[in-house]
Design an enzyme around this catalytic site. Structure first.
Site, PDB file in Angstrom:
ATOM      1  N   PRO A  92      70.031 107.391  20.414  1.00 58.60           N
ATOM      2  CA  PRO A  92      71.277 108.158  20.533  1.00 58.60           C
ATOM      3  C   PRO A  92      71.956 107.946  21.880  1.00 58.60           C
ATOM      4  O   PRO A  92      73.150 108.226  22.025  1.00 58.60           O
ATOM      5  CB  PRO A  92      70.839 109.625  20.356  1.00 58.60           C
ATOM      6  CG  PRO A  92      69.373 109.637  20.296  1.00 58.60           C
ATOM      7  CD  PRO A  92      68.854 108.247  20.202  1.00 58.60           C
ATOM      8  N   GLU A 119      60.167 111.194  21.399  1.00 58.76           N
ATOM      9  CA  GLU A 119      61.278 111.204  22.367  1.00 58.76           C
ATOM     10  C   GLU A 119      61.735 109.786  22.718  1.00 58.76           C
ATOM     11  O   GLU A 119      62.471 109.593  23.692  1.00 58.76           O
ATOM     12  CB  GLU A 119      60.871 111.961  23.636  1.00 58.76           C
ATOM     13  CG  GLU A 119      60.639 113.446  23.419  1.00 58.76           C
ATOM     14  CD  GLU A 119      61.821 114.139  22.740  1.00 58.76           C
ATOM     15  OE1 GLU A 119      62.963 113.891  23.142  1.00 58.76           O
ATOM     16  OE2 GLU A 119      61.580 114.896  21.789  1.00 58.76           O
ATOM     17  N   ASP A 176      88.471  95.553   5.273  1.00 60.20           N
ATOM     18  CA  ASP A 176      87.789  96.834   5.476  1.00 60.20           C
ATOM     19  C   ASP A 176      88.397  97.669   6.588  1.00 60.20           C
ATOM     20  O   ASP A 176      89.050  97.134   7.487  1.00 60.20           O
ATOM     21  CB  ASP A 176      86.330  96.593   5.909  1.00 60.20           C
ATOM     22  CG  ASP A 176      85.447  96.196   4.760  1.00 60.20           C
ATOM     23  OD1 ASP A 176      85.793  96.514   3.626  1.00 60.20           O
ATOM     24  OD2 ASP A 176      84.403  95.581   5.033  1.00 60.20           O
TER      25      ASP A 176
HETATM   26  C1  LIG Z   1      64.223 112.332  18.199  1.00 55.67           C
HETATM   27  S1  LIG Z   1      64.996 110.828  18.611  1.00 55.67           S
HETATM   28  C2  LIG Z   1      64.886 110.823  20.374  1.00 55.67           C
HETATM   29  C3  LIG Z   1      66.033 111.484  20.992  1.00 55.67           C
HETATM   30  C4  LIG Z   1      66.031 111.426  22.527  1.00 55.67           C
HETATM   31  N1  LIG Z   1      65.222 112.456  23.039  1.00 55.67           N
HETATM   32  C5  LIG Z   1      67.459 111.605  23.017  1.00 55.67           C
HETATM   33  O1  LIG Z   1      67.941 112.723  23.058  1.00 55.67           O
HETATM   34  O2  LIG Z   1      68.116 110.572  23.310  1.00 55.67           O
HETATM   35  C6  LIG Z   1      63.802 109.618  18.126  1.00 55.67           C
HETATM   36  C7  LIG Z   1      64.341 108.264  17.799  1.00 55.67           C
HETATM   37  O3  LIG Z   1      65.222 108.335  16.693  1.00 55.67           O
HETATM   38  C8  LIG Z   1      66.179 107.288  16.790  1.00 55.67           C
HETATM   39  N2  LIG Z   1      67.520 107.885  16.774  1.00 55.67           N
HETATM   40  C9  LIG Z   1      67.811 109.203  16.741  1.00 55.67           C
HETATM   41  N3  LIG Z   1      69.124 109.415  16.702  1.00 55.67           N
HETATM   42  C10 LIG Z   1      69.713 108.187  16.697  1.00 55.67           C
HETATM   43  C11 LIG Z   1      71.064 107.754  16.667  1.00 55.67           C
HETATM   44  N4  LIG Z   1      72.083 108.596  16.664  1.00 55.67           N
HETATM   45  N5  LIG Z   1      71.296 106.418  16.670  1.00 55.67           N
HETATM   46  C12 LIG Z   1      70.278 105.533  16.694  1.00 55.67           C
HETATM   47  N6  LIG Z   1      68.972 105.903  16.722  1.00 55.67           N
HETATM   48  C13 LIG Z   1      68.685 107.214  16.718  1.00 55.67           C
HETATM   49  C14 LIG Z   1      65.864 106.517  18.072  1.00 55.67           C
HETATM   50  O4  LIG Z   1      65.038 105.428  17.730  1.00 55.67           O
HETATM   51  C15 LIG Z   1      65.126 107.579  18.871  1.00 55.67           C
HETATM   52  O5  LIG Z   1      64.318 106.996  19.866  1.00 55.67           O
END
Ligand SMILES: C[S@@+](CC[C@H](N)C(=O)[O-])C[C@H]1O[C@@H](n2cnc3c(N)ncnc32)[C@H](O)[C@@H]1O
Length: 273
Positions: A92, A119, A176
């Protein structure tokens, strides 16, 4: 194109066997390999995570299994003749995944995805591989998922449909929403198919006219309507040189006007009406 995915949930990637991506794999245009990260864990619990330095909630994925998994994946890929890998790290906190990024990735011969859980992955892993290959940290939207596997499905599908020969009609992605090009990035407008009347609802006459010029203009006008309503930021950011006379007339009808820098914004007088 070759795609490697390293994950603790290989089964989550099963949809890559279905539909467009599945067909691209079957046709040999896409070579997808999914690897279980736990195969590179070394204790009897197959541990891949540990507590974060500095304290705080959650767990962090450890460098050891990821380093070994990526080294092995790279070695196997090179051995099989793959070249020029790109590491795609869903997070994210990455830069937004857009159609332009999809187009950029679709031009690369080999993508390696590292969907995380908990995390995320110890930052030293991306730092290490960034010395060997391009690394794209990408976010699929401003929300937090439990893991990166869904992001891998999204990115792979967006990339795969841009590969030569994957879509039956290559023109369909040129039209698109967000399609890059000199005509500015607009959302695609409404589409219709048979029957011509359904529950008292018809279709716009122009689409039956057979007049290609008028149909193209109507589609573009509708694209402006949709973009102004749902994504006004795309108009605000657009290079005004991308708008022709008819575009400007349409924007004016929709209550937009050029500012001193030439870029378009909502006409405040029109908004009061
Ligand atoms: C619970 S999330 C970790 C969030 C992290 N603590 C943060 O706030 O940036 C776990 C994993 O889900 C994936 N993930 C979650 N949201 C995402 C998003 N919006 N885009 C891409 N990957 C995502 C990523 O691989 C991330 O490391």
């Amino acid at each position: 194109m070759r795609i490697d995915v390293v994950t603790i949930f290989p089964e989550y990637l099963e949809p890559l066997n279905v539909s467009l991506v599945g067909k691209a794999r079957a046709a040999g245009r896409l070579d997808v390999r999914v690897h279980d990260l736990r195969g590179w864990a070394h204790d009897r619990h197959n541990t891949v995570d540990d507590t974060p330095y500095g304290g705080g909630p959650g767990m962090v994925m450890m460098t050891g299994p990821w380093g070994e998994a990526l080294d092995q994946t790279l070695a196997d890929g090179y051995e099989a003749g793959a070249r020029q890998p790109v590491l795609v790290v869903p997070t994210p906190s990455g830069r937004p995944f857009t159609q332009a990024v999809a187009a950029e990735l679709s031009a690369r011969p080999w993508l390696i995805f590292t969907p995380a859980r908990y995390e995320g992955i110890d930052t030293r892993v991306t730092a290490e591989y960034a010395t060997r290959m391009p690394v794209h940290e990408v976010s699929i939207g401003d929300y937090v998922l439990a893991g990166g596997e869904a992001a891998v499905l999204v990115i792979t599908e967006a990339v795969a449909r841009l590969l030569p020969g994957v879509l039956g009609n290559a023109q369909s992605h040129a039209d698109d929403s967000f399609a890059p090009g000199p005509m500015a990035s607009l959302l695609e407008g409404p589409v219709y198919t048979k029957p011509p009347a359904w529950r008292g609802r018809g279709i716009p006459d122009v689409l039956l006219s057979g007049h290609h010029g008028k149909i193209a203009r109507w589609r573009r006008d509708e694209a402006f309507r949709r973009t102004v309503e749902h994504r006004p930021d795309l108009i605000e950011q657009a290079d005004p040189a991308a708008f022709d006379k008819k575009d400007r007339e349409m924007l004016s009808i929709l209550g937009w006007q050029a500012g001193p820098d030439g870029r378009f914004g909502r006409n405040p007088d029109a908004m009061e009406e």
